[in-house]
Design a protein around this motif. Structure first.
Motif, PDB file in Angstrom:
ATOM      1  N   SER A  81     -11.924  23.042  -0.142  1.00  0.00           N
ATOM      2  CA  SER A  81     -11.832  22.581  -1.522  1.00  0.00           C
ATOM      3  C   SER A  81     -12.781  21.410  -1.768  1.00  0.00           C
ATOM      4  O   SER A  81     -12.830  20.459  -0.987  1.00  0.00           O
ATOM      5  CB  SER A  81     -10.388  22.143  -1.815  1.00  0.00           C
ATOM      6  N   GLY A  82     -13.557  21.527  -2.847  1.00  0.00           N
ATOM      7  CA  GLY A  82     -14.481  20.457  -3.198  1.00  0.00           C
ATOM      8  C   GLY A  82     -15.864  20.609  -2.608  1.00  0.00           C
ATOM      9  O   GLY A  82     -16.764  19.833  -2.937  1.00  0.00           O
ATOM     10  N   HIS A  83     -16.046  21.577  -1.728  1.00  0.00           N
ATOM     11  CA  HIS A  83     -17.374  21.810  -1.145  1.00  0.00           C
ATOM     12  C   HIS A  83     -18.211  22.655  -2.093  1.00  0.00           C
ATOM     13  O   HIS A  83     -17.892  23.808  -2.376  1.00  0.00           O
ATOM     14  CB  HIS A  83     -17.244  22.501   0.214  1.00  0.00           C
ATOM     15  N   ASN A  84     -19.309  22.071  -2.570  1.00  0.00           N
ATOM     16  CA  ASN A  84     -20.145  22.759  -3.553  1.00  0.00           C
ATOM     17  C   ASN A  84     -21.102  23.765  -2.925  1.00  0.00           C
ATOM     18  O   ASN A  84     -21.529  24.704  -3.567  1.00  0.00           O
ATOM     19  CB  ASN A  84     -20.955  21.739  -4.356  1.00  0.00           C
ATOM     20  N   THR A  85     -21.455  23.534  -1.672  1.00  0.00           N
ATOM     21  CA  THR A  85     -22.449  24.374  -1.023  1.00  0.00           C
ATOM     22  C   THR A  85     -21.761  25.376  -0.095  1.00  0.00           C
ATOM     23  O   THR A  85     -20.904  25.001   0.712  1.00  0.00           O
ATOM     24  CB  THR A  85     -23.440  23.518  -0.212  1.00  0.00           C
ATOM     25  N   LEU A  86     -22.146  26.617  -0.225  1.00  0.00           N
ATOM     26  CA  LEU A  86     -21.560  27.685   0.587  1.00  0.00           C
ATOM     27  C   LEU A  86     -22.675  28.497   1.222  1.00  0.00           C
ATOM     28  O   LEU A  86     -23.686  28.793   0.575  1.00  0.00           O
ATOM     29  CB  LEU A  86     -20.667  28.582  -0.276  1.00  0.00           C
ATOM     30  N   TYR A  87     -22.500  28.836   2.483  1.00  0.00           N
ATOM     31  CA  TYR A  87     -23.500  29.578   3.250  1.00  0.00           C
ATOM     32  C   TYR A  87     -22.878  30.844   3.834  1.00  0.00           C
ATOM     33  O   TYR A  87     -21.730  30.833   4.270  1.00  0.00           O
ATOM     34  CB  TYR A  87     -24.003  28.748   4.433  1.00  0.00           C
ATOM     35  N   TRP A  88     -23.687  31.883   3.880  1.00  0.00           N
ATOM     36  CA  TRP A  88     -23.366  33.061   4.698  1.00  0.00           C
ATOM     37  C   TRP A  88     -24.430  33.148   5.796  1.00  0.00           C
ATOM     38  O   TRP A  88     -25.626  33.137   5.530  1.00  0.00           O
ATOM     39  CB  TRP A  88     -23.397  34.341   3.877  1.00  0.00           C
ATOM     40  N   TYR A  89     -23.938  33.217   7.042  1.00  0.00           N
ATOM     41  CA  TYR A  89     -24.806  33.366   8.198  1.00  0.00           C
ATOM     42  C   TYR A  89     -24.478  34.673   8.906  1.00  0.00           C
ATOM     43  O   TYR A  89     -23.335  35.138   8.916  1.00  0.00           O
ATOM     44  CB  TYR A  89     -24.593  32.226   9.196  1.00  0.00           C
ATOM     45  N   LEU A  90     -25.487  35.232   9.562  1.00  0.00           N
ATOM     46  CA  LEU A  90     -25.347  36.414  10.396  1.00  0.00           C
ATOM     47  C   LEU A  90     -25.521  35.987  11.845  1.00  0.00           C
ATOM     48  O   LEU A  90     -26.470  35.271  12.171  1.00  0.00           O
ATOM     49  CB  LEU A  90     -26.426  37.437  10.024  1.00  0.00           C
ATOM     50  N   GLN A  91     -24.584  36.415  12.707  1.00  0.00           N
ATOM     51  CA  GLN A  91     -24.708  36.098  14.124  1.00  0.00           C
ATOM     52  C   GLN A  91     -24.660  37.385  14.941  1.00  0.00           C
ATOM     53  O   GLN A  91     -23.600  38.008  15.066  1.00  0.00           O
ATOM     54  CB  GLN A  91     -23.610  35.138  14.587  1.00  0.00           C
ATOM     55  N   ASN A  92     -25.811  37.758  15.501  1.00  0.00           N
ATOM     56  CA  ASN A  92     -25.847  38.896  16.405  1.00  0.00           C
ATOM     57  C   ASN A  92     -25.377  38.457  17.789  1.00  0.00           C
ATOM     58  O   ASN A  92     -25.433  37.282  18.139  1.00  0.00           O
ATOM     59  CB  ASN A  92     -27.257  39.463  16.481  1.00  0.00           C
ATOM     60  N   LEU A  93     -24.951  39.420  18.580  1.00  0.00           N
ATOM     61  CA  LEU A  93     -24.410  39.155  19.908  1.00  0.00           C
ATOM     62  C   LEU A  93     -25.427  38.391  20.760  1.00  0.00           C
ATOM     63  O   LEU A  93     -26.589  38.803  20.867  1.00  0.00           O
ATOM     64  CB  LEU A  93     -24.031  40.468  20.583  1.00  0.00           C
ATOM     65  N   GLY A  94     -25.009  37.262  21.297  1.00  0.00           N
ATOM     66  CA  GLY A  94     -25.877  36.486  22.166  1.00  0.00           C
ATOM     67  C   GLY A  94     -26.947  35.694  21.443  1.00  0.00           C
ATOM     68  O   GLY A  94     -27.863  35.159  22.082  1.00  0.00           O
ATOM     69  N   GLN A  95     -26.845  35.603  20.143  1.00  0.00           N
ATOM     70  CA  GLN A  95     -27.826  34.870  19.351  1.00  0.00           C
ATOM     71  C   GLN A  95     -27.155  33.767  18.540  1.00  0.00           C
ATOM     72  O   GLN A  95     -25.934  33.754  18.370  1.00  0.00           O
ATOM     73  CB  GLN A  95     -28.551  35.830  18.399  1.00  0.00           C
ATOM     74  N   GLY A  96     -27.964  32.875  18.028  1.00  0.00           N
ATOM     75  CA  GLY A  96     -27.451  31.856  17.130  1.00  0.00           C
ATOM     76  C   GLY A  96     -27.354  32.379  15.710  1.00  0.00           C
ATOM     77  O   GLY A  96     -27.971  33.399  15.371  1.00  0.00           O
ATOM     78  N   PRO A  97     -26.592  31.711  14.878  1.00  0.00           N
ATOM     79  CA  PRO A  97     -26.470  32.138  13.480  1.00  0.00           C
ATOM     80  C   PRO A  97     -27.804  32.056  12.742  1.00  0.00           C
ATOM     81  O   PRO A  97     -28.604  31.161  12.981  1.00  0.00           O
ATOM     82  CB  PRO A  97     -25.469  31.130  12.893  1.00  0.00           C
ATOM     83  N   GLU A  98     -28.003  32.998  11.812  1.00  0.00           N
ATOM     84  CA  GLU A  98     -29.192  33.020  10.968  1.00  0.00           C
ATOM     85  C   GLU A  98     -28.740  33.062   9.516  1.00  0.00           C
ATOM     86  O   GLU A  98     -27.886  33.877   9.153  1.00  0.00           O
ATOM     87  CB  GLU A  98     -30.051  34.242  11.278  1.00  0.00           C
ATOM     88  N   LEU A  99     -29.345  32.225   8.695  1.00  0.00           N
ATOM     89  CA  LEU A  99     -28.929  32.131   7.302  1.00  0.00           C
ATOM     90  C   LEU A  99     -29.262  33.391   6.521  1.00  0.00           C
ATOM     91  O   LEU A  99     -30.386  33.894   6.581  1.00  0.00           O
ATOM     92  CB  LEU A  99     -29.613  30.933   6.644  1.00  0.00           C
ATOM     93  N   LEU A 100     -28.271  33.889   5.779  1.00  0.00           N
ATOM     94  CA  LEU A 100     -28.496  35.000   4.853  1.00  0.00           C
ATOM     95  C   LEU A 100     -28.681  34.477   3.427  1.00  0.00           C
ATOM     96  O   LEU A 100     -29.598  34.897   2.726  1.00  0.00           O
ATOM     97  CB  LEU A 100     -27.304  35.957   4.880  1.00  0.00           C
ATOM     98  N   ILE A 101     -27.782  33.590   2.999  1.00  0.00           N
ATOM     99  CA  ILE A 101     -27.820  33.115   1.630  1.00  0.00           C
ATOM    100  C   ILE A 101     -27.096  31.788   1.536  1.00  0.00           C
ATOM    101  O   ILE A 101     -26.146  31.531   2.292  1.00  0.00           O
ATOM    102  CB  ILE A 101     -27.198  34.153   0.661  1.00  0.00           C
ATOM    103  N   ARG A 102     -27.585  30.940   0.632  1.00  0.00           N
ATOM    104  CA  ARG A 102     -26.940  29.649   0.374  1.00  0.00           C
ATOM    105  C   ARG A 102     -26.691  29.502  -1.123  1.00  0.00           C
ATOM    106  O   ARG A 102     -27.573  29.798  -1.938  1.00  0.00           O
ATOM    107  CB  ARG A 102     -27.809  28.503   0.868  1.00  0.00           C
TER     108      ARG A 102
END
Lengths: 114, 113
Positions: free
Chosen positions: B27-48
């Motif tokens: 609640s109150g967080h204006n910024t929202l992110y969707w990240y994709l994380q493939n197996l054995g990898q770090g998250p990668e940004l899809l959309i902000r």
């Protein structure tokens, strides 16, 4: 583009051993640097951060120093515990254009044995 | 304080089927992110999102992926049709502002058969 490279895991240590997880980065500007941790079954959470060169981030006994000359941000802990077993992600902030996002390394799994 | 909530935690579908993931930020967080994380990898940004506006969707494969954040609170990420290569963990995160600490949900693990 900007990138983060971490040492491959898994890293297996005995309890009370010294931990180092290497992280180096490539960036065109002056990014902030982060370590995130993911415990089993949980979401990623921020462990520590440093926003400029020579800054040291610390939390829960973990430390990392922002080294601009070697473009590194290695994670260290003097004495690990079984509860530290998790996946650790190094990340940098990309302030390109008008955007802001975190770029993550591939993660390093740490397993601490009793 | 409640953290970032995602659902479903796990989803198994056949290829060419649609799938949707839901995220409720702190609640109150204006910024929202969707990240994709493939197996054995770090998250990668899809959309902000900043409030209800998608300000960075350059990594979102727009031919099959879509996202919305109506009213600037919760968000939905949709894939239609799903492909085998979409099998991954989809992470949602939120922050107070674009330079703030990111708080992640537990993720939605998608398996496409």
């Amino acid at each position: 583009g900007d990138s983060v490279t971490q040492m491959e895991g898994p890293v297996t240590l005995s309890e009370e051993a010294f931990l180092t997880i290497n992280c180096t980065y490539t960036a065109t500007g002056y990014p902030s640097l982060f370590w995130y941790v993911q415990y089993p079954g949980e979401g990623l959470q921020l462990l520590l951060k440093a926003t400029k060169a020579d800054d040291k981030g610390s939390n829960k006994g973990f430390e990392a120093t922002y080294r601009k000359e070697t473009t590194s941000f290695h994670l260290e802990k003097g004495s690990v515990q079984v509860s530290d077993s998790a996946v650790y992600f190094c990340a940098l902030s990309d302030h390109g254009d008008s955007s802001y996002k975190l770029i993550f390394g591939s993660g390093t799994r740490l397993l601490v044995r009793p | 304080e409640a953290g970032v909530v995602q659902s479903p935690r796990y989803k198994i579908i056949e290829k060419k089927q649609p799938v949707a993931f839901w995220c409720n930020p702190i609640s109150g967080h204006n910024t929202l992110y969707w990240y994709l994380q493939n197996l054995g990898q770090g998250p990668e940004l899809l959309i902000r999102y900043e409030n209800e506006e998608a300000v960075d969707d350059s990594q979102l494969p727009k031919d099959r992926f879509s996202a919305e954040r109506l009213k600037g609170v919760d968000s939905t990420l949709k894939i239609q049709p799903a492909e085998l290569g979409d099998s991954a963990v989809y992470l949602c995160a939120s922050s107070v502002n674009q330079a703030g600490e990111l708080f992640f949900g537990e993720g939605s693990r998608l398996t496409v058969l």
